[in-house]
Design a protein around this motif. Structure first.
Motif, PDB file in Angstrom:
ATOM      1  N   PRO A 162       7.446   4.948  -5.513  1.00 55.76           N
ATOM      2  CA  PRO A 162       6.353   4.103  -5.997  1.00 55.76           C
ATOM      3  C   PRO A 162       6.313   3.993  -7.524  1.00 55.76           C
ATOM      4  N   ASP A 163       5.985   2.795  -7.973  1.00 54.42           N
ATOM      5  CA  ASP A 163       5.757   2.564  -9.395  1.00 54.42           C
ATOM      6  C   ASP A 163       4.238   2.594  -9.567  1.00 54.42           C
ATOM      7  N   LYS A 164       3.756   3.687 -10.144  1.00 56.18           N
ATOM      8  CA  LYS A 164       2.307   3.911 -10.169  1.00 56.18           C
ATOM      9  C   LYS A 164       1.573   2.900 -11.044  1.00 56.18           C
ATOM     10  N   SER A 165       2.336   2.180 -11.890  1.00 57.57           N
ATOM     11  CA  SER A 165       1.686   1.186 -12.757  1.00 57.57           C
ATOM     12  C   SER A 165       1.492  -0.142 -12.016  1.00 57.57           C
ATOM     13  N   HIS A 167       0.232  -2.219  -8.521  1.00 56.69           N
ATOM     14  CA  HIS A 167      -0.594  -2.123  -7.317  1.00 56.69           C
ATOM     15  C   HIS A 167       0.167  -2.704  -6.118  1.00 56.69           C
ATOM     16  N   GLU A 191       4.772  11.383  -1.797  1.00 52.66           N
ATOM     17  CA  GLU A 191       4.475  10.536  -2.968  1.00 52.66           C
ATOM     18  C   GLU A 191       4.042   9.142  -2.529  1.00 52.66           C
ATOM     19  N   TRP A 192       4.735   8.625  -1.523  1.00 52.45           N
ATOM     20  CA  TRP A 192       4.371   7.296  -0.995  1.00 52.45           C
ATOM     21  C   TRP A 192       2.986   7.309  -0.364  1.00 52.45           C
ATOM     22  N   ASP A 194       0.507   9.397  -1.006  1.00 48.87           N
ATOM     23  CA  ASP A 194      -0.502   9.536  -2.078  1.00 48.87           C
ATOM     24  C   ASP A 194      -0.720   8.209  -2.794  1.00 48.87           C
ATOM     25  N   TYR A 195       0.377   7.521  -3.048  1.00 47.28           N
ATOM     26  CA  TYR A 195       0.295   6.216  -3.728  1.00 47.28           C
ATOM     27  C   TYR A 195      -0.472   5.214  -2.855  1.00 47.28           C
ATOM     28  N   ASN A 199      -4.056   3.421  -3.644  1.00 43.55           N
ATOM     29  CA  ASN A 199      -4.114   1.952  -3.742  1.00 43.55           C
ATOM     30  C   ASN A 199      -4.831   1.313  -2.550  1.00 43.55           C
TER      31      ASN A 199
END
Ligand code: PLP
Length: 401
Positions: A162-165, A167, A191-192, A194-195, A199
């Protein structure tokens, strides 16, 4: 004149397999002798027959249809209780709790991964990996949705993170991946998850190849990750697990925890929506097929399916070992039936296709067919015959030594 769904105009022509067939046939015609030596390592279809346990159960299903006492008409749209319980039990054995009420039996993962767009609106940020199984992209285009690609490449091991910047609302993940064979580990899936939770996104997780995972550290279901039931739908299939590509059966898990707020403030459950969707547009998987499916998940069935999977995995090892020996960079091949290798000598994937066909009469699948990031890669599959796979790799080794 009817107004048409002109989104179909936005689909790219799907010429991958027809082009492969065309080039192969043209080569055979021009070179009949060498053409007879062709070995196909491109197919994504299984080749071994169904096991005896499954065949016996299918026969039982057929016999049940023969008398009025045991005859079955329309079954539950969600699948028979026995099949759903058997699937829940299979999850349990793999260390994951799934409520049988969250399981929907279907005619395969292609239908479900394609039909799931019915649950979503059109202004979502839809993330799709590239390269990818083309169904996710095409079904979104048919629905008029925009797709945002996440690059898979050698640097990230073809496992985009994921690119946290950025959405996202809807995220497609496929692990073990088709075509790359790459497989997310638990930390990466966490990580996915959590992302997605951060979102308020939903992950559409395709685990059609989970049965090929032998590394106990790798998750076979996204529900092995804490929090996933609040953000993920999982699609799975008996096609590669049990050789059901022609028999047709899959299942989708839509947890009841997946609840989102509609624009009018009402709570909407994805489980209830999928149930409504299936009851409206689908009349259930055939009783006979479900009889066969149910025993796939019995001790005997699992053992029998594993024997076939082990056969394919032996092929995968032959291919992977050849790549290693030749120093060709590759992905997959261990917890997956697919080997995704970097085309040698800087070739592009269609160039590599022609080169292999003409020089060693081996047919594979050019990576360009799976997305922009596949253009320098090539997919070989382990679903063929063992002796033929060995021979293909002997020819391959001679060619690139
Ligand atoms: N998902 C992936 C990633 C696949 O590669 C395939 C088949 O190749 C499917 C789903 C389709 O599975 P099914 O045969 O259950 O429709």
């Amino acid at each position: 004149m009817p107004k048409l769904n002109e989104n179909y105009l936005n689909l790219k022509a799907s010429y991958l397999f027809s082009e492969i067939a065309h080039r192969t046939a043209a080569y055979k015609e021009a070179n009949p002798e060498k053409g007879a030596q062709i070995i196909r390592l491109g197919i994504g279809d299984v080749t071994l027959p169904l096991g005896k346990v499954v065949i016996d159960a299918l026969h039982e299903g057929v016999d049940a249809m023969a008398t009025s006492e045991t005859f079955k008409g329309y079954g539950p749209e969600q699948g028979y209780e026995a099949t759903r319980n058997a699937i829940a039990d299979y999850y349990k054995r793999n260390g994951v709790e799934v409520d049988p009420g969250d399981i929907f039996v279907s005619d395969g993962a292609k239908s479900d991964t394609g039909n799931i767009t019915d649950l979503f609106g059109h202004d979502n940020v839809v993330l799709v990996p590239d390269p990818v199984y083309p169904v996710y992209v095409d079904t979104n285009i048919m629905a008029g949705n925009q797709v945002t690609y996440m690059a898979g490449n050698a640097e990230n091991g073809f496992l985009p993170m994921p690119d946290k910047s950025q959405h996202a609302d809807v995220i497609y993940l496929c692990s073990p991946n088709n075509p790359t064979g790459a497989c997310y580990n638990k930390e990466q899936l966490k990580e996915w998850v959590d992302y997605a939770l951060a979102n308020e996104a939903v992950i559409l997780f395709d685990s059609a190849y989970e049965a090929f995972i032998t590394d106990p550290e790798l998750p076979r279901s996204i529900f092995a990750v804490e929090g996933a039931k609040k953000c993920a739908i999982e699609f799975c299939s008996l096609s590669k697990t049990a050789g059901f590509t022609g028999t047709r059966c899959g299942y989708t898990v839509v947890p009841k925890e997946l609840v989102f707020t509609a624009s009018n403030g009402e709570e909407m459950s994805l489980n209830a929506m999928w149930n409504r969707r299936q009851c409206t547009k689908f009349n259930g998987t055939s009783y006979i097929v479900q009889k066969g499916a149910e025993v796939v998940f019995s001790d005997e069935g699992i053992k029998e399916c594993q024997e076939n999977i082990n056969y394919y995995k032996r092929n995968a090892k032959v291919i992977a070992d050849t790549m290693t020996k030749l120093g060709i960079r590759f992905f997959g091949g261990i917890n997956s039936p697919y080997i995704w290798f970097e085309c040698p000598n800087g070739m592009e994937s269609w160039e590599c296709f022609d080169y292999l066909l003409q020089n060693i009469q081996v047919v594979g699948t050019p990576g360009a067919g799976f997305g922009e990031n596949g253009k320098n890669y090539f997919r070989l599959t382990s679903f063929g015959n063992y002796e033929k796979t060995v021979e293909a790799m002997e020819r391959f080794e001679k060619l690139f030594k």
